[in-house]
Design a protein around this motif. Structure first.
Motif, PDB file in Angstrom:
ATOM      1  N   LEU A 170       0.833  -1.205   0.000  1.00 60.45           N
ATOM      2  CA  LEU A 170       0.000   0.000   0.000  1.00 60.45           C
ATOM      3  C   LEU A 170       0.866   1.254   0.000  1.00 60.45           C
ATOM      4  CD1 LEU A 170      -3.073   0.972   0.430  1.00 60.45           C
ATOM      5  CD2 LEU A 170      -2.392   1.258   2.821  1.00 60.45           C
ATOM      6  N   SER A 171       1.897   1.254   0.806  1.00 61.68           N
ATOM      7  CA  SER A 171       2.771   2.432   0.901  1.00 61.68           C
ATOM      8  C   SER A 171       3.483   2.706  -0.426  1.00 61.68           C
ATOM      9  CB  SER A 171       3.800   2.233   2.021  1.00 61.68           C
ATOM     10  OG  SER A 171       4.740   1.225   1.688  1.00 61.68           O
ATOM     11  N   LEU A 172       3.795   1.649  -1.166  1.00 62.55           N
ATOM     12  CA  LEU A 172       4.452   1.818  -2.464  1.00 62.55           C
ATOM     13  C   LEU A 172       3.491   2.338  -3.520  1.00 62.55           C
ATOM     14  CD1 LEU A 172       6.605  -1.436  -2.485  1.00 62.55           C
ATOM     15  CD2 LEU A 172       7.472   0.905  -2.338  1.00 62.55           C
ATOM     16  N   GLY A 173       2.190   2.022  -3.339  1.00 66.17           N
ATOM     17  CA  GLY A 173       1.195   2.422  -4.325  1.00 66.17           C
ATOM     18  C   GLY A 173       0.569   3.773  -4.084  1.00 66.17           C
ATOM     19  N   LEU A 174       0.835   4.384  -2.929  1.00 64.69           N
ATOM     20  CA  LEU A 174       0.238   5.683  -2.591  1.00 64.69           C
ATOM     21  C   LEU A 174       1.350   6.684  -2.272  1.00 64.69           C
ATOM     22  CD1 LEU A 174      -2.721   4.525  -0.284  1.00 64.69           C
ATOM     23  CD2 LEU A 174      -2.774   5.009  -2.735  1.00 64.69           C
ATOM     24  N   PRO A 175       2.071   7.137  -3.254  1.00 62.72           N
ATOM     25  CA  PRO A 175       3.228   8.011  -3.001  1.00 62.72           C
ATOM     26  C   PRO A 175       2.862   9.388  -2.473  1.00 62.72           C
ATOM     27  CG  PRO A 175       2.772   7.872  -5.357  1.00 62.72           C
ATOM     28  CD  PRO A 175       1.890   6.858  -4.696  1.00 62.72           C
ATOM     29  N   ASN A 176       1.595   9.816  -2.663  1.00 62.78           N
ATOM     30  CA  ASN A 176       1.190  11.152  -2.219  1.00 62.78           C
ATOM     31  C   ASN A 176       0.599  11.172  -0.810  1.00 62.78           C
ATOM     32  OD1 ASN A 176       1.868  12.305  -4.739  1.00 62.78           O
ATOM     33  ND2 ASN A 176      -0.087  11.650  -5.600  1.00 62.78           N
ATOM     34  N   LEU A 177       0.594  10.035  -0.151  1.00 61.37           N
ATOM     35  CA  LEU A 177      -0.062   9.924   1.149  1.00 61.37           C
ATOM     36  C   LEU A 177       0.552  10.894   2.165  1.00 61.37           C
ATOM     37  CD1 LEU A 177      -2.383   8.116   2.142  1.00 61.37           C
ATOM     38  CD2 LEU A 177      -0.661   6.620   3.172  1.00 61.37           C
ATOM     39  N   ARG A 178      -0.333  11.662   2.815  1.00 63.16           N
ATOM     40  CA  ARG A 178       0.101  12.621   3.833  1.00 63.16           C
ATOM     41  C   ARG A 178      -0.374  12.235   5.229  1.00 63.16           C
ATOM     42  NH1 ARG A 178       2.091  17.393   1.796  1.00 63.16           N
ATOM     43  NH2 ARG A 178       1.909  17.650  -0.463  1.00 63.16           N
ATOM     44  N   ARG A 179      -1.557  11.640   5.311  1.00 60.27           N
ATOM     45  CA  ARG A 179      -2.119  11.269   6.610  1.00 60.27           C
ATOM     46  C   ARG A 179      -2.629   9.846   6.542  1.00 60.27           C
ATOM     47  NH1 ARG A 179      -6.682  15.400   7.761  1.00 60.27           N
ATOM     48  NH2 ARG A 179      -6.910  15.272   5.492  1.00 60.27           N
ATOM     49  N   VAL A 180      -2.286   9.031   7.526  1.00 60.27           N
ATOM     50  CA  VAL A 180      -2.736   7.641   7.549  1.00 60.27           C
ATOM     51  C   VAL A 180      -3.108   7.250   8.971  1.00 60.27           C
ATOM     52  CG1 VAL A 180      -0.380   6.742   7.831  1.00 60.27           C
ATOM     53  CG2 VAL A 180      -2.178   5.275   6.874  1.00 60.27           C
ATOM     54  N   ASN A 181      -4.217   6.524   9.088  1.00 60.52           N
ATOM     55  CA  ASN A 181      -4.697   6.051  10.383  1.00 60.52           C
ATOM     56  C   ASN A 181      -4.889   4.544  10.306  1.00 60.52           C
ATOM     57  OD1 ASN A 181      -6.002   5.477  12.781  1.00 60.52           O
ATOM     58  ND2 ASN A 181      -7.448   7.178  12.647  1.00 60.52           N
ATOM     59  N   LEU A 182      -4.042   3.804  11.021  1.00 62.40           N
ATOM     60  CA  LEU A 182      -4.122   2.345  11.068  1.00 62.40           C
ATOM     61  C   LEU A 182      -4.508   1.858  12.455  1.00 62.40           C
ATOM     62  CD1 LEU A 182      -1.016   1.295   8.921  1.00 62.40           C
ATOM     63  CD2 LEU A 182      -3.412   1.368   8.234  1.00 62.40           C
ATOM     64  N   SER A 183      -5.120   2.699  13.247  1.00 61.23           N
ATOM     65  CA  SER A 183      -5.486   2.332  14.617  1.00 61.23           C
ATOM     66  C   SER A 183      -6.360   1.076  14.636  1.00 61.23           C
ATOM     67  CB  SER A 183      -6.260   3.481  15.276  1.00 61.23           C
ATOM     68  OG  SER A 183      -5.482   4.640  15.331  1.00 61.23           O
ATOM     69  N   GLY A 184      -6.125   0.236  15.633  1.00 54.48           N
ATOM     70  CA  GLY A 184      -6.966  -0.935  15.820  1.00 54.48           C
ATOM     71  C   GLY A 184      -6.683  -2.083  14.877  1.00 54.48           C
ATOM     72  N   ASN A 185      -5.669  -1.961  14.023  1.00 55.47           N
ATOM     73  CA  ASN A 185      -5.220  -3.109  13.229  1.00 55.47           C
ATOM     74  C   ASN A 185      -4.258  -3.907  14.108  1.00 55.47           C
ATOM     75  OD1 ASN A 185      -6.057  -3.022  10.117  1.00 55.47           O
ATOM     76  ND2 ASN A 185      -5.882  -0.924  10.885  1.00 55.47           N
ATOM     77  N   PHE A 186      -4.812  -4.802  14.888  1.00 54.50           N
ATOM     78  CA  PHE A 186      -4.085  -5.384  16.019  1.00 54.50           C
ATOM     79  C   PHE A 186      -2.911  -6.270  15.618  1.00 54.50           C
ATOM     80  CE2 PHE A 186      -8.544  -4.970  17.712  1.00 54.50           C
ATOM     81  CZ  PHE A 186      -8.276  -3.865  18.484  1.00 54.50           C
ATOM     82  N   PHE A 187      -2.891  -6.726  14.357  1.00 61.52           N
ATOM     83  CA  PHE A 187      -1.888  -7.720  14.006  1.00 61.52           C
ATOM     84  C   PHE A 187      -0.782  -7.183  13.092  1.00 61.52           C
ATOM     85  CE2 PHE A 187      -5.666 -10.088  15.197  1.00 61.52           C
ATOM     86  CZ  PHE A 187      -5.137 -10.981  16.120  1.00 61.52           C
ATOM     87  N   ILE A 188      -0.723  -5.873  12.917  1.00 56.79           N
ATOM     88  CA  ILE A 188       0.413  -5.325  12.190  1.00 56.79           C
ATOM     89  C   ILE A 188       1.566  -5.102  13.163  1.00 56.79           C
ATOM     90  CG2 ILE A 188      -1.009  -4.275  10.386  1.00 56.79           C
ATOM     91  CD1 ILE A 188      -0.589  -1.566  11.753  1.00 56.79           C
ATOM     92  N   HIS A 189       2.785  -5.096  12.613  1.00 59.83           N
ATOM     93  CA  HIS A 189       3.988  -5.002  13.434  1.00 59.83           C
ATOM     94  C   HIS A 189       4.824  -3.799  12.990  1.00 59.83           C
ATOM     95  CE1 HIS A 189       2.579  -9.137  13.687  1.00 59.83           C
ATOM     96  NE2 HIS A 189       3.246  -9.277  14.813  1.00 59.83           N
ATOM     97  N   ASP A 190       6.012  -3.711  13.539  1.00 57.51           N
ATOM     98  CA  ASP A 190       6.905  -2.594  13.243  1.00 57.51           C
ATOM     99  C   ASP A 190       7.166  -2.379  11.751  1.00 57.51           C
ATOM    100  OD1 ASP A 190       7.036  -2.168  15.933  1.00 57.51           O
ATOM    101  OD2 ASP A 190       9.022  -3.057  16.210  1.00 57.51           O
ATOM    102  N   PRO A 191       7.326  -3.438  10.939  1.00 56.40           N
ATOM    103  CA  PRO A 191       7.604  -3.216   9.511  1.00 56.40           C
ATOM    104  C   PRO A 191       6.536  -2.396   8.787  1.00 56.40           C
ATOM    105  CG  PRO A 191       8.134  -5.475  10.103  1.00 56.40           C
ATOM    106  CD  PRO A 191       7.445  -4.872  11.296  1.00 56.40           C
ATOM    107  N   SER A 192       5.295  -2.471   9.243  1.00 52.18           N
ATOM    108  CA  SER A 192       4.228  -1.692   8.599  1.00 52.18           C
ATOM    109  C   SER A 192       4.500  -0.196   8.708  1.00 52.18           C
ATOM    110  CB  SER A 192       2.871  -2.025   9.225  1.00 52.18           C
ATOM    111  OG  SER A 192       2.434  -3.304   8.862  1.00 52.18           O
ATOM    112  N   ILE A 193       4.831   0.238   9.912  1.00 47.98           N
ATOM    113  CA  ILE A 193       5.071   1.666  10.138  1.00 47.98           C
ATOM    114  C   ILE A 193       6.357   2.106   9.451  1.00 47.98           C
ATOM    115  CG2 ILE A 193       5.263   3.452  11.894  1.00 47.98           C
ATOM    116  CD1 ILE A 193       2.598   1.909  11.790  1.00 47.98           C
ATOM    117  N   LEU A 194       7.351   1.240   9.462  1.00 47.65           N
ATOM    118  CA  LEU A 194       8.618   1.565   8.813  1.00 47.65           C
ATOM    119  C   LEU A 194       8.436   1.746   7.308  1.00 47.65           C
ATOM    120  CD1 LEU A 194      11.663   1.972   9.097  1.00 47.65           C
ATOM    121  CD2 LEU A 194      11.946  -0.506   8.832  1.00 47.65           C
ATOM    122  N   SER A 195       7.660   0.870   6.674  1.00 46.96           N
ATOM    123  CA  SER A 195       7.454   0.975   5.222  1.00 46.96           C
ATOM    124  C   SER A 195       6.694   2.240   4.860  1.00 46.96           C
ATOM    125  CB  SER A 195       6.726  -0.263   4.702  1.00 46.96           C
ATOM    126  OG  SER A 195       5.452  -0.403   5.299  1.00 46.96           O
TER     127      SER A 195
END
Length: 580
Positions: free
Chosen positions: A175-200
């Motif tokens: 998703l991060s690679l496909g949305l290069p213009n992203l300025r604001r993102v809210n992933l709250s409550g996605n309980f099973f994501i880990h550190d690599p998600s935020i890093l990417s």
């Protein structure tokens, strides 16, 4: 404003002038009576509407083709629609010329893949997409979003309900690679994501400014630190309960690490910091202060392991804070609030709810020292317990900027304090006294002195009667009396003095009967919504009378024992009123 024929209205000004006049109105709800004046007014109000909310209740009265009435519509909120209706609505939007830039979908079973495919062909492209509380949010949904809406700048995928097939780190990376213009993102409550998600996200989205990751329990302090080092231009960081460590309640909350602090103070343009329900430290707050971080918004709701020393250090240095949330700060008292006021000259919003040592004196200090203050929230404090007896401290304290005051759940609050606050904040527009059982007729004095009040909540106020009202309350639009001590006598008084009400909540008012409701409906000629849920003394037969007697009604929450057939529902809807 009553309905008039077009011939009786002569509008000599051009549309542009009327648009400027109508734009001064605070809410779209005020457009409705204006639209009845003439076709010209209807056309102007339709053009001025830029946002619209569609729910299962409103959809029957809003066929998709009627959206074309609003040619300037840029924002659309769609909630809990059946799949077939949602599909039809999105298809119609894709074929329209509406300049839609922001779409919000919440509480739907799944992502409408076909509807998104239709919308992806529409120009201009969507810039903001909210898909919160989706029952089933999967990796394929994220892939669909990036393929169909590559120009998104704001994406909210918070709090999906599924746990069997949750979103993975690899999907977030794609998703991060496909949305290069992203300025604001809210992933709250996605309980099973880990550190690599935020890093990417921080690595691949070069314009990323706002990161919201509440209740992501597998994301650690180390992961957040690594991520924000990749994107030092982040201006808003909102995290909670991160990592694992010393147990606090149902979650593990660690002591904040030096690595996290070092990365945080590297965000030199950080204006919003929200660490709700996290374990922080005075060291963290002092380091933020020492680096001169230009904070405008600070939220420490429910945080632990910090003290007044850290708060004082930060606020005495970062003097441009406008939004301050210190809910449940056990160390806060009147004296310390007054000390902090010296550094809060730019404060617009403050919430110190749950601070049990805060009383009337703290509220007066805020009124006296914060000239820009607009909203104050002091629920569940000791307001009213220690009244200010020194008239010299109260005399001359008037703050005309405060428009909203929340004092709910203050068991010590009495009429004397409520009346004093009315004199201190004469420009109040919103007042919430929910669950203040010691308040009786003091509210009458508030309405007398604060002539701009438009929203008043007296829910759970068992002693309130309002029978002392003997003057017109022209601005009051929303009145919440649910589970209060209101009876028919009080409703009779309210109906005569508050004839401009738009919304009335009488849920679970055991002393109210059909007689009192009838008086409200007869006298409040602009009433749009009324709730009679759990009003067991109100006969169900009054509902039909209400629909046909008051054309302004748009929604009725029916009393118990009301049996609504499909035929009746359709008949009421044809009269413009939803009964549920």
């Amino acid at each position: 404003m009553s309905e008039c024929s077009e011939d009786s209205i002569e509008l000599h000004l051009p549309d542009e002038c009327w648009e400027l006049i109508f734009k001064t109105l605070k809410s779209h709800r005020h457009f409705q009576p204006l639209s009845l004046l003439s076709k010209q007014c209807l056309s102007i109000t339709n053009r001025l509407r830029t946002s619209l909310t569609v729910t299962p209740q409103t959809l029957p009265t809003l066929p998709p083709r009627l959206l074309l009435r609003f040619p300037s519509l840029t924002t659309l909120h769609i909630t809990r629609l059946p799949h077939a209706h949602l599909h039809a609505l999105l298809l119609h939007l894709s074929r329209s010329a509406l300049p839609l830039r922001s779409l919000s979908l919440s509480a739907h079973p799944s992502i409408p893949s076909d509807g998104f495919r239709y919308l992806s062909q529409k120009t201009p492209p969507l810039k903001s997409l909210t898909c919160s509380h989706i029952a089933s949010l999967t990796n394929s949904d994220l892939s669909l979003i990036k393929d169909y809406f590559p120009f998104l700048e704001h994406l909210d995928l918070s709090f999906p309900d599924n746990s069997s097939d949750p979103v993975s780190d690899s999907a977030v990376e794609a998703l991060s690679l496909g949305l290069p213009n992203l300025r604001r993102v809210n992933l709250s409550g996605n309980f099973f994501i880990h550190d690599p998600s935020i890093l990417s996200l921080c690595k691949n989205c070069q314009f990323l400014e706002e990161l919201v990751i509440f209740e992501c329990h597998f994301i650690t302090q180390r992961g957040i630190a690594s991520a924000i080092r990749e994107r030092p231009c982040v201006s808003s960081l909102c995290v909670s309960n991160f990592g694992c460590g010393a147990k606090k309640g149902d979650f593990f909350r660690p002591h904040v690490t030096s690595d996290f602090i070092e990365a945080l103070v590297g965000l030199k343009g950080l204006t919003c910091l929200d660490l709700s329900f996290s374990s922080i430290s005075d060291e963290l707050l002092c380091c933020v202060a020492e680096e001169g971080i230009p904070l405008r918004k600070l939220v420490l709701q429910g945080c632990c392991n910090y003290s007044y020393v850290g708060v004082l250090c930060l606020l005495s240095t970062c003097r441009f804070v406008e939004h301050l949330d210190l809910q449940n700060a056990e160390f806060l008292c009147d004296q310390r609030v007054e000390e902090l006021c010296a550094f809060l000259g730019n404060l617009v919003y403050i919430d110190v709810s749950g601070c049990r040592m805060v009383t009337d004196s703290a509220l007066l200090a805020l009124a006296r020292n914060c000239p820009l203050l607009n909203e104050v929230r002091m629920g569940a404090t000791d307001v009213g317990k220690r009244k200010v007896d020194d008239d010299a401290l109260v005399s001359g304290v008037v703050n005309y900027q405060v428009k909203s005051l929340y004092l709910g759940n203050n068991s010590w609050l009495r009429d004397e304090s409520v009346e004093m606050f009315a004199s201190v904040f004469p420009s109040l527009e919103v007042l919430d006294l929910s669950s203040c059982c010691g308040v009786y007729e003091g509210v009458v004095e508030v309405l007398r002195r604060c002539t701009e009040v438009r929203h008043l909540s007296l829910a759970f106020c068992s002693g309130v009667r309002l029978t002392g009202l003997n003057f017109e309350v022209r601005k009051l639009e929303e009145l919440n009396l649910s589970r209060s001590g209101i009876d028919d006598e009080a409703l009779s008084v309210i109906s005569k003095c508050c004839r401009w009400l738009l919304q009335l909540d009488l849920e679970n008012c055991s002393r109210v009967t059909a007689k009192g409701v009838r008086q409200m409906v007869e006298n409040c000629t602009q009433l749009r919504e009324i709730s009679l849920v759990s009003c067991y003394e109100v006969e169900a037969s009054i509902v039909a009378w209400m629909v046909f007697s008051r054309p302004s009604l748009r929604r009725i929450m029916a009393p118990p024992r009301f049996d609504l057939s499909d035929g009746q529902r359709e008949l009421f809807l044809r009269h413009g009123c939803l009964v549920c």
